[in-house]
Write a protein that holds these residues in place. Structure first.
Motif, PDB file in Angstrom:
ATOM      1  N   SER A 241      50.829 -56.736  14.695  1.00 15.90           N
ATOM      2  CA  SER A 241      50.449 -57.910  15.479  1.00 15.90           C
ATOM      3  C   SER A 241      49.871 -57.494  16.835  1.00 15.90           C
ATOM      4  N   ILE A 242      50.543 -56.570  17.524  1.00 20.58           N
ATOM      5  CA  ILE A 242      50.027 -56.110  18.811  1.00 20.58           C
ATOM      6  C   ILE A 242      48.661 -55.444  18.634  1.00 20.58           C
ATOM      7  N   TYR A 243      48.506 -54.704  17.541  1.00 19.54           N
ATOM      8  CA  TYR A 243      47.243 -53.998  17.294  1.00 19.54           C
ATOM      9  C   TYR A 243      46.083 -54.979  17.177  1.00 19.54           C
ATOM     10  N   ILE A 244      46.245 -56.031  16.366  1.00 22.30           N
ATOM     11  CA  ILE A 244      45.139 -56.983  16.203  1.00 22.30           C
ATOM     12  C   ILE A 244      44.926 -57.783  17.486  1.00 22.30           C
ATOM     13  N   GLN A 245      46.001 -58.083  18.212  1.00 22.82           N
ATOM     14  CA  GLN A 245      45.837 -58.807  19.475  1.00 22.82           C
ATOM     15  C   GLN A 245      45.075 -57.972  20.498  1.00 22.82           C
ATOM     16  N   LYS A 246      45.377 -56.678  20.529  1.00 27.87           N
ATOM     17  CA  LYS A 246      44.646 -55.804  21.459  1.00 27.87           C
ATOM     18  C   LYS A 246      43.190 -55.644  21.027  1.00 27.87           C
ATOM     19  N   LEU A 247      42.950 -55.576  19.730  1.00 27.42           N
ATOM     20  CA  LEU A 247      41.562 -55.494  19.244  1.00 27.42           C
ATOM     21  C   LEU A 247      40.780 -56.735  19.658  1.00 27.42           C
ATOM     22  N   ILE A 248      41.402 -57.897  19.501  1.00 22.43           N
ATOM     23  CA  ILE A 248      40.743 -59.148  19.898  1.00 22.43           C
ATOM     24  C   ILE A 248      40.398 -59.105  21.386  1.00 22.43           C
ATOM     25  N   HIS A 249      41.285 -58.528  22.164  1.00 26.13           N
ATOM     26  CA  HIS A 249      41.083 -58.431  23.617  1.00 26.13           C
ATOM     27  C   HIS A 249      40.037 -57.378  23.978  1.00 26.13           C
ATOM     28  N   PHE A 250      40.063 -56.233  23.272  1.00 23.10           N
ATOM     29  CA  PHE A 250      39.275 -55.076  23.705  1.00 23.10           C
ATOM     30  C   PHE A 250      37.900 -54.938  23.048  1.00 23.10           C
ATOM     31  N   LEU A 251      37.729 -55.390  21.795  1.00 19.27           N
ATOM     32  CA  LEU A 251      36.495 -55.077  21.072  1.00 19.27           C
ATOM     33  C   LEU A 251      35.244 -55.600  21.782  1.00 19.27           C
ATOM     34  N   PRO A 252      35.227 -56.842  22.270  1.00 22.48           N
ATOM     35  CA  PRO A 252      34.028 -57.266  23.031  1.00 22.48           C
ATOM     36  C   PRO A 252      33.790 -56.402  24.272  1.00 22.48           C
ATOM     37  N   LYS A 253      34.880 -55.932  24.909  1.00 22.05           N
ATOM     38  CA  LYS A 253      34.737 -55.048  26.072  1.00 22.05           C
ATOM     39  C   LYS A 253      34.164 -53.689  25.657  1.00 22.05           C
ATOM     40  N   MET A 254      34.545 -53.221  24.484  1.00 23.60           N
ATOM     41  CA  MET A 254      34.016 -51.947  23.987  1.00 23.60           C
ATOM     42  C   MET A 254      32.504 -52.028  23.801  1.00 23.60           C
ATOM     43  N   ILE A 255      32.033 -53.161  23.296  1.00 20.54           N
ATOM     44  CA  ILE A 255      30.587 -53.352  23.125  1.00 20.54           C
ATOM     45  C   ILE A 255      29.911 -53.384  24.494  1.00 20.54           C
ATOM     46  N   GLU A 256      30.548 -54.042  25.427  1.00 20.64           N
ATOM     47  CA  GLU A 256      29.987 -54.143  26.778  1.00 20.64           C
ATOM     48  C   GLU A 256      29.907 -52.775  27.458  1.00 20.64           C
TER      49      GLU A 256
END
Length: 520
Positions: A241-256
């Motif tokens: 659960s924490i993993y997917i929540q962090k992905l939701i938070h971080f993935l757009p930032k990774m693209i940026e």
């Protein structure tokens, strides 16, 4: 509106980002399939088709096995107590779908209490939607811990001779399970896998999961086996659960940023009061709403990465390809648009005239063909993915369950909020009362403040947020909310037997380990 996407355009799941299909997840099914992956070194073997009369494993089948075992002298008492044995099998040995519904209930698998549990299962009812693949990937960042876990789960079974071995550490449920499977040769067909070629995009989170598993295994000679496996189940669901929540938070930032290597600023407030009307509940609900609001951006980011990988003709069997895609998304080369102009034209020209007008109006503010192409894919698949990702988060967070950290009332007045289930808290305390010195573990006592700080620093879970930057200008109501939250947190610790404030002396008010451990 019917937007015709090809198979690759429709596909959302990307093993390089997150292996899981967004569906309704059962954590027991995750463990059953994880044990299979551990046994076969990351390969998910296909089960051979059985004859029609044996297509499904039923309670009657298991009763016949125990009847034969008694005839062979391996067990005793079955014929004298058939009803008691059936109740034991139903409650302790098997997982079922539609449990309690006489017309529909079926065995899905043996309970995941031993590595060999996966050998007896009805595959159609034991789907894990690739959650086990994600857990296996996370364990693979530390092969030694993965091997330790495998050895613990394998105890009592000789893999070479396929026989039960003498072991004092086995409980009666595990022994009963091994007697069931010892003569079962279901037959498996080997299949290919990329799991051993890739690594998790959130390496630090995977390492943290491995460390938690390592700490729980320290207790393997002190805690009953079934309790320890329950802890492992709890912590596995928690970390997914924490993993997917962090992905939701971080993935757009990774693209940026053009890289997967970014700082971890993720945190959420937990409501420890168990009262959806409390002040802390309001803050926790705001964090949950913030998560839900970010899901759509995560879905868009994943489709952007998938499209870029297709543009670059890069496979999903090399983790470095994600960083290549992220770099290209940040600094698009001059020929980047040519490919997506063609893709956009194909999609647009295949639409009905009425739909073309609608799509054209939808993308009128998009400057590039790439953005128009992604928006069109989102129009076709975004709503579906959004709906099932909400369900996925609920399931992995064990919503409305003492094993989890999310709750939701039946009324709209009581939306999702982050909470702290007592079984999850118990598991976290067992982990955090351990300290490592020279690669050995000892138990220690902790003050309430030390435990709260450890939970914040290790997992990003906030119980007292007055030291958080985002609450730097907190008003009186926020101060009262966190004071109430800390008091409720103490009550939870008392409920699970870790905290007694029998003295007014502050120095004596400490969390004490349930199991004393010295240098193991």
């Amino acid at each position: 509106m019917a937007i015709k996407l090809n198979k690759e355009e429709s596909l959302f799941r990307n093993e390089l980002i997150f292996t899981v299909d967004a569906k309704a997840i059962n954590i027991d099914n995750t463990l059953v399939n994880l044990f299979m992956l551990l046994k076969h070194n990351g390969i998910r073997p296909k089960q051979r088709a059985r004859a029609a009369e044996n297509a499904f494993i039923e309670i009657q089948t298991l009763k016949k096995i125990f009847n034969k075992l008694e005839e062979e002298g391996a067990v005793q008492g079955f014929k004298e107590n058939p009803e008691a044995v059936e109740l034991w099998m139903r409650s302790n040995l098997v997982n079922m779908v539609y449990r309690g519904n006489i017309d529909k209930e079926k065995i899905s698998s043996l309970r995941p209490i031993h590595l060999e549990s996966y050998r007896v299962r009805n595959a159609a009812n034991t789907r894990d939607y690739n959650t086990a693949d994600q857990v296996y990937l996370m364990l693979s960042v530390n092969p030694a811990i993965k091997e330790d876990l495998k050895n613990f789960l394998m105890e009592g079974w000789d893999q070479t001779t396929s026989k039960i071995t003498a072991s004092n550490s086995l409980d009666v449920d595990s022994l009963g399970l091994l007697h069931i499977i010892k003569n079962v040769k279901p037959g498996f067909l080997e299949s290919s896998s990329n799991l051993n070629q890739i690594h998790p995009i959130l390496q630090k989170q995977a390492n943290l999961f491995c460390d938690d598993v390592r700490r729980l295994l320290v207790y393997k000679r002190l805690i009953p086996r079934n309790v320890l496996i329950d802890y492992l189940k709890t912590i596995t669901s928690f970390h997914l659960s924490i993993y997917i929540q962090k992905l939701i938070h971080f993935l757009p930032k990774m693209i940026e940023d053009g890289t997967s290597d970014i700082g971890d600023d993720w945190n959420i407030v937990l409501d420890a009061t168990d009262n959806h009307e409390s002040k802390a509940a309001k803050i926790a609900a705001e964090d949950a709403e913030n998560l839900i609001n970010k899901v759509y951006d995560y879905i868009k980011a994943t489709f952007q990465i998938n499209a870029t990988l297709r543009r670059l003709k890069l496979d999903k069997n090399n983790s470095e390809n994600v960083n290549k895609a992220l770099q290209v998304l940040k600094e698009k080369p001059s020929d980047f648009e040519i490919y997506f102009e063609t893709q956009w034209d194909n999609l647009y020209n295949n639409l009905e005239e009425e739909d073309r007008l609608m799509i054209k109006d939808m993308v009128r503010y998009e400057d590039t063909y790439f953005d128009r192409y992604i928006e069109t894919i989102l129009k076709a698949r975004g709503t579906y993915q959004y709906r099932y990702h909400i369900q996925l988060i609920d399931n992995l967070s064990q919503k409305n369950n003492e094993r989890g950290f999310m709750a939701q009332g039946r009324s709209r007045k009581h939306p999702r909020r982050f909470v702290l289930g007592t079984r999850l808290l118990e598991t976290l305390v067992q982990i955090l009362v351990l300290e490592s010195k020279d690669n050995q573990f000892n138990t220690r006592t902790l003050s309430i403040e030390e435990l709260i700080q450890s939970i914040r620093e290790r997992y990003g879970l906030v119980i007292n947020g007055l030291n958080e930057n985002r609450f730097g200008d907190a008003d009186l109501q926020t101060h009262l909310a966190f004071k109430e939250n800390v008091d409720s947190f103490k009550r939870k610790l008392r409920q699970i037997g870790f905290y007694n404030d029998l003295s007014d002396a502050y120095i004596l008010q400490r969390i004490r380990p349930r199991y004393e451990l010295n240098a193991q």
